[in-house]
Design a protein around this motif. Structure first.
Motif, PDB file in Angstrom:
ATOM      1  N   GLY A  73      41.805  38.551  40.794  1.00 43.24           N
ATOM      2  CA  GLY A  73      40.513  39.202  40.623  1.00 43.24           C
ATOM      3  C   GLY A  73      40.127  39.233  39.163  1.00 43.24           C
ATOM      4  N   ARG A  74      38.939  39.706  38.888  1.00 41.63           N
ATOM      5  CA  ARG A  74      38.429  39.734  37.518  1.00 41.63           C
ATOM      6  C   ARG A  74      39.325  40.554  36.594  1.00 41.63           C
ATOM      7  N   PHE A  75      39.989  41.554  37.158  1.00 39.36           N
ATOM      8  CA  PHE A  75      40.847  42.412  36.348  1.00 39.36           C
ATOM      9  C   PHE A  75      41.965  41.610  35.681  1.00 39.36           C
ATOM     10  N   ASP A  76      42.437  40.555  36.337  1.00 40.99           N
ATOM     11  CA  ASP A  76      43.480  39.715  35.735  1.00 40.99           C
ATOM     12  C   ASP A  76      43.021  39.170  34.382  1.00 40.99           C
ATOM     13  N   LEU A  77      41.794  38.681  34.348  1.00 39.32           N
ATOM     14  CA  LEU A  77      41.248  38.133  33.108  1.00 39.32           C
ATOM     15  C   LEU A  77      41.023  39.231  32.085  1.00 39.32           C
TER      16      LEU A  77
END
Length: 206
Positions: free
Chosen positions: A138-142
């Motif tokens: 998900g975006r949180f990884d980035l």
């Protein structure tokens, strides 16, 4: 009809495609609404399966056309397997296209370093944070990786990652295309001569 085509091609020496590209590119920067430097980059893997995406032209001269990327991205991996690539510019307002084909090679580390240091700091951090083309949950990884590298480099200089740098496409074929009435377009093709020191110039049927 011929008068329209002559006007669109422009009054420049036609024996050097880089002179003509320079004229067209400067006109595109003056007249196009956005991203005159945007170009489609087509690559293919070792099995010949093609892939295309939009990248930005960062430099050009008689040695070739330069763009930058993550060397471990899909395009970087494909260029490692098959060095040949193609570029296509489309300038809608000018009703022009330029198609470019040839082998690629990596630009020097010094050239990549110089360009990397000219980028916005956020883009420099992003080059470290993004494992480009790989899946993420998900975006949180980035966002987490951006935060990690922001903290790592603090307020100091952000060095260029080894996996990030430039490619130069060295053209052996350049075609200039101009819109014509009734689809009678103007096409002018430049092909490297056998010695690789000059260009053969041909008009093509539309």
């Amino acid at each position: 009809m011929d008068e329209k085509i002559t006007t669109k091609i422009g009054h420049v020496a036609h024996n050097d495609p880089f002179d003509l590209f320079d004229v067209w590119f400067r006109e595109a920067k003056n007249k196009e609404d956005a991203y005159p430097d945007a170009m489609t980059l087509a690559t293919a893997d070792a099995q010949g399966r093609p892939s295309a995406r939009i990248v930005l032209l960062k430099d050009f001269d008689p040695e070739g056309f330069v763009f930058y990327t993550n060397y471990e991205s899909r395009k970087g991996t494909q260029l490692g397997e098959n060095a040949y690539a193609a570029l296509c510019f489309h300038w809608k307002k000018l009703e022009r296209c330029v198609r470019i084909e040839g082998p690629t090679n990596k630009v020097s580390a010094a050239e990549s370093d110089e360009y990397f240091q000219s980028r916005a700091r956020g883009s420099q951090i992003g080059a470290w944070a993004s494992t480009q083309s790989r899946p993420m949950a998900g975006r949180f990884d980035l966002e987490k990786r951006v935060a990690e590298f922001t903290a790592k480099f603090g307020f100091g200089k952000v060095p260029r990652p080894d996996h990030w740098g430039g490619f130069r496409l060295v053209p052996d074929r350049i075609e200039f295309w101009s819109e014509g009435t009734f689809r009678l377009h103007d096409r002018q093709l430049y092909t490297r001569d056998a010695e690789g020191t000059g260009w053969l110039v041909e008009k093509l049927f539309p």
